[in-house]
Design a protein around this motif. Structure first.
Motif, PDB file in Angstrom:
ATOM      1  N   ILE A   1       0.828  -1.136   0.052  1.00  0.00           N
ATOM      2  CA  ILE A   1      -0.035   0.041   0.004  1.00  0.00           C
ATOM      3  C   ILE A   1       0.653   1.259  -0.116  1.00  0.00           C
ATOM      4  CG2 ILE A   1      -1.726   1.338   1.187  1.00  0.00           C
ATOM      5  CD1 ILE A   1      -3.035  -1.408   2.227  1.00  0.00           C
ATOM      6  N   LEU A   2       1.952   1.537   0.837  1.00  0.00           N
ATOM      7  CA  LEU A   2       2.344   2.635   1.271  1.00  0.00           C
ATOM      8  C   LEU A   2       3.655   2.773  -0.182  1.00  0.00           C
ATOM      9  CD1 LEU A   2       3.063   2.866   4.844  1.00  0.00           C
ATOM     10  CD2 LEU A   2       1.313   4.106   3.491  1.00  0.00           C
ATOM     11  N   ASN A   3       4.177   1.841  -0.255  1.00  0.00           N
ATOM     12  CA  ASN A   3       5.320   1.761  -1.426  1.00  0.00           C
ATOM     13  C   ASN A   3       4.753   2.078  -2.682  1.00  0.00           C
ATOM     14  OD1 ASN A   3       7.070   1.611   0.603  1.00  0.00           O
ATOM     15  ND2 ASN A   3       7.733  -0.600   0.042  1.00  0.00           N
ATOM     16  N   LYS A   4       3.420   1.604  -3.014  1.00  0.00           N
ATOM     17  CA  LYS A   4       2.793   1.891  -4.451  1.00  0.00           C
ATOM     18  C   LYS A   4       2.156   3.286  -4.500  1.00  0.00           C
ATOM     19  CE  LYS A   4       2.513  -2.797  -5.242  1.00  0.00           C
ATOM     20  NZ  LYS A   4       3.491  -3.499  -6.418  1.00  0.00           N
ATOM     21  N   GLN A   5       2.091   3.983  -3.482  1.00  0.00           N
ATOM     22  CA  GLN A   5       1.655   5.460  -3.566  1.00  0.00           C
ATOM     23  C   GLN A   5       2.698   6.266  -3.875  1.00  0.00           C
ATOM     24  OE1 GLN A   5      -0.080   6.057   0.317  1.00  0.00           O
ATOM     25  NE2 GLN A   5      -1.855   4.794  -0.283  1.00  0.00           N
ATOM     26  N   PRO A   6       2.137   7.563  -4.563  1.00  0.00           N
ATOM     27  CA  PRO A   6       3.302   8.543  -4.799  1.00  0.00           C
ATOM     28  C   PRO A   6       4.110   8.958  -3.529  1.00  0.00           C
ATOM     29  CG  PRO A   6       1.207   9.319  -5.780  1.00  0.00           C
ATOM     30  CD  PRO A   6       1.011   7.912  -5.051  1.00  0.00           C
ATOM     31  N   ALA A   7       5.369   9.454  -3.798  1.00  0.00           N
ATOM     32  CA  ALA A   7       5.836   9.865  -2.653  1.00  0.00           C
ATOM     33  C   ALA A   7       5.270  10.989  -1.798  1.00  0.00           C
ATOM     34  CB  ALA A   7       7.296   9.949  -2.980  1.00  0.00           C
ATOM     35  N   PRO A   8       5.082  10.647  -0.609  1.00  0.00           N
ATOM     36  CA  PRO A   8       4.362  12.023   0.078  1.00  0.00           C
ATOM     37  C   PRO A   8       5.342  13.134   0.387  1.00  0.00           C
ATOM     38  CG  PRO A   8       5.021  10.553   1.837  1.00  0.00           C
ATOM     39  CD  PRO A   8       5.426   9.659   0.517  1.00  0.00           C
ATOM     40  N   GLU A   9       4.691  14.359   0.658  1.00  0.00           N
ATOM     41  CA  GLU A   9       5.653  15.576   0.909  1.00  0.00           C
ATOM     42  C   GLU A   9       6.586  15.275   2.321  1.00  0.00           C
ATOM     43  OE1 GLU A   9       3.170  18.840   1.354  1.00  0.00           O
ATOM     44  OE2 GLU A   9       2.283  18.582  -0.888  1.00  0.00           O
ATOM     45  N   GLN A  10       5.984  14.777   3.242  1.00  0.00           N
ATOM     46  CA  GLN A  10       6.666  14.506   4.658  1.00  0.00           C
ATOM     47  C   GLN A  10       6.913  12.850   4.345  1.00  0.00           C
ATOM     48  OE1 GLN A  10       3.879  14.684   7.752  1.00  0.00           O
ATOM     49  NE2 GLN A  10       5.771  13.861   9.533  1.00  0.00           N
ATOM     50  N   PRO A  11       8.168  12.490   4.567  1.00  0.00           N
ATOM     51  CA  PRO A  11       8.566  11.135   4.551  1.00  0.00           C
ATOM     52  C   PRO A  11       8.013  10.387   5.487  1.00  0.00           C
ATOM     53  CG  PRO A  11      10.491  12.524   5.196  1.00  0.00           C
ATOM     54  CD  PRO A  11       9.374  13.457   5.012  1.00  0.00           C
ATOM     55  N   TYR A  12       7.749   8.935   5.265  1.00  0.00           N
ATOM     56  CA  TYR A  12       6.859   8.166   6.046  1.00  0.00           C
ATOM     57  C   TYR A  12       7.905   7.879   7.171  1.00  0.00           C
ATOM     58  CZ  TYR A  12       3.303   7.027   2.847  1.00  0.00           C
ATOM     59  OH  TYR A  12       2.275   7.070   2.024  1.00  0.00           O
ATOM     60  N   ASN A  13       7.502   8.121   8.321  1.00  0.00           N
ATOM     61  CA  ASN A  13       8.417   7.713   9.700  1.00  0.00           C
ATOM     62  C   ASN A  13       7.059   7.402  10.489  1.00  0.00           C
ATOM     63  OD1 ASN A  13       7.464  10.052  10.755  1.00  0.00           O
ATOM     64  ND2 ASN A  13       9.357  10.960  10.301  1.00  0.00           N
ATOM     65  N   LEU A  14       7.447   6.941  11.971  1.00  0.00           N
ATOM     66  CA  LEU A  14       6.464   6.477  12.770  1.00  0.00           C
ATOM     67  C   LEU A  14       5.662   7.817  13.452  1.00  0.00           C
ATOM     68  CD1 LEU A  14       8.004   3.815  15.037  1.00  0.00           C
ATOM     69  CD2 LEU A  14       6.349   3.659  13.108  1.00  0.00           C
ATOM     70  N   LYS A  15       5.829   8.944  13.082  1.00  0.00           N
ATOM     71  CA  LYS A  15       5.214  10.263  13.280  1.00  0.00           C
ATOM     72  C   LYS A  15       4.326  10.786  12.005  1.00  0.00           C
ATOM     73  CE  LYS A  15       8.526  11.650  16.830  1.00  0.00           C
ATOM     74  NZ  LYS A  15       9.604  12.924  16.852  1.00  0.00           N
TER      75      LYS A  15
END
Length: 101
Positions: free
Chosen positions: A24-38
């Protein structure tokens, strides 16, 4: 529950987090804020998994272990630990969780 049961439950929790991150997350376009636990999306997945684990833990206690009354300590601790293991699979910050050389 014995040790093997907790290992299997932990494996399912980790696999669920890994599957969410990979499919799910890796198939979506890269978000403005990088994925982390926050990140809000990660926090949403963690919260949803915690609620699901509350229900699953209640069912394990009620039907598999035979707890007649509501065993809140078992349900809460089991859900917290499963959510913690889930976060290892969900977290895309691999450097934070790598075992040192």
């Amino acid at each position: 529950m014995n040790f093997l049961s907790y290992v299997v439950l932990g494996g399912f929790s980790y696999a669920a987090g890994w599957a969410i991150r990979t499919y799910i997350l890796n198939k979506q376009p890269a978000p403005e804020q990088p994925y982390n636990l926050k990140h809000p999306a990660i926090l949403g997945y963690l919260g949803a998994f915690f609620i699901i684990m509350l229900i699953i833990s209640w069912m394990i206690g009620r039907y598999a272990l035979g707890h007649i009354s509501l065993d809140l300590p078992f349900i809460i601790i089991n859900s917290i630990v499963a959510t913690f293991v889930y976060s290892f699979g969900l977290n895309p910050e691999k450097k934070s969780y790598d075992v040192p050389d």
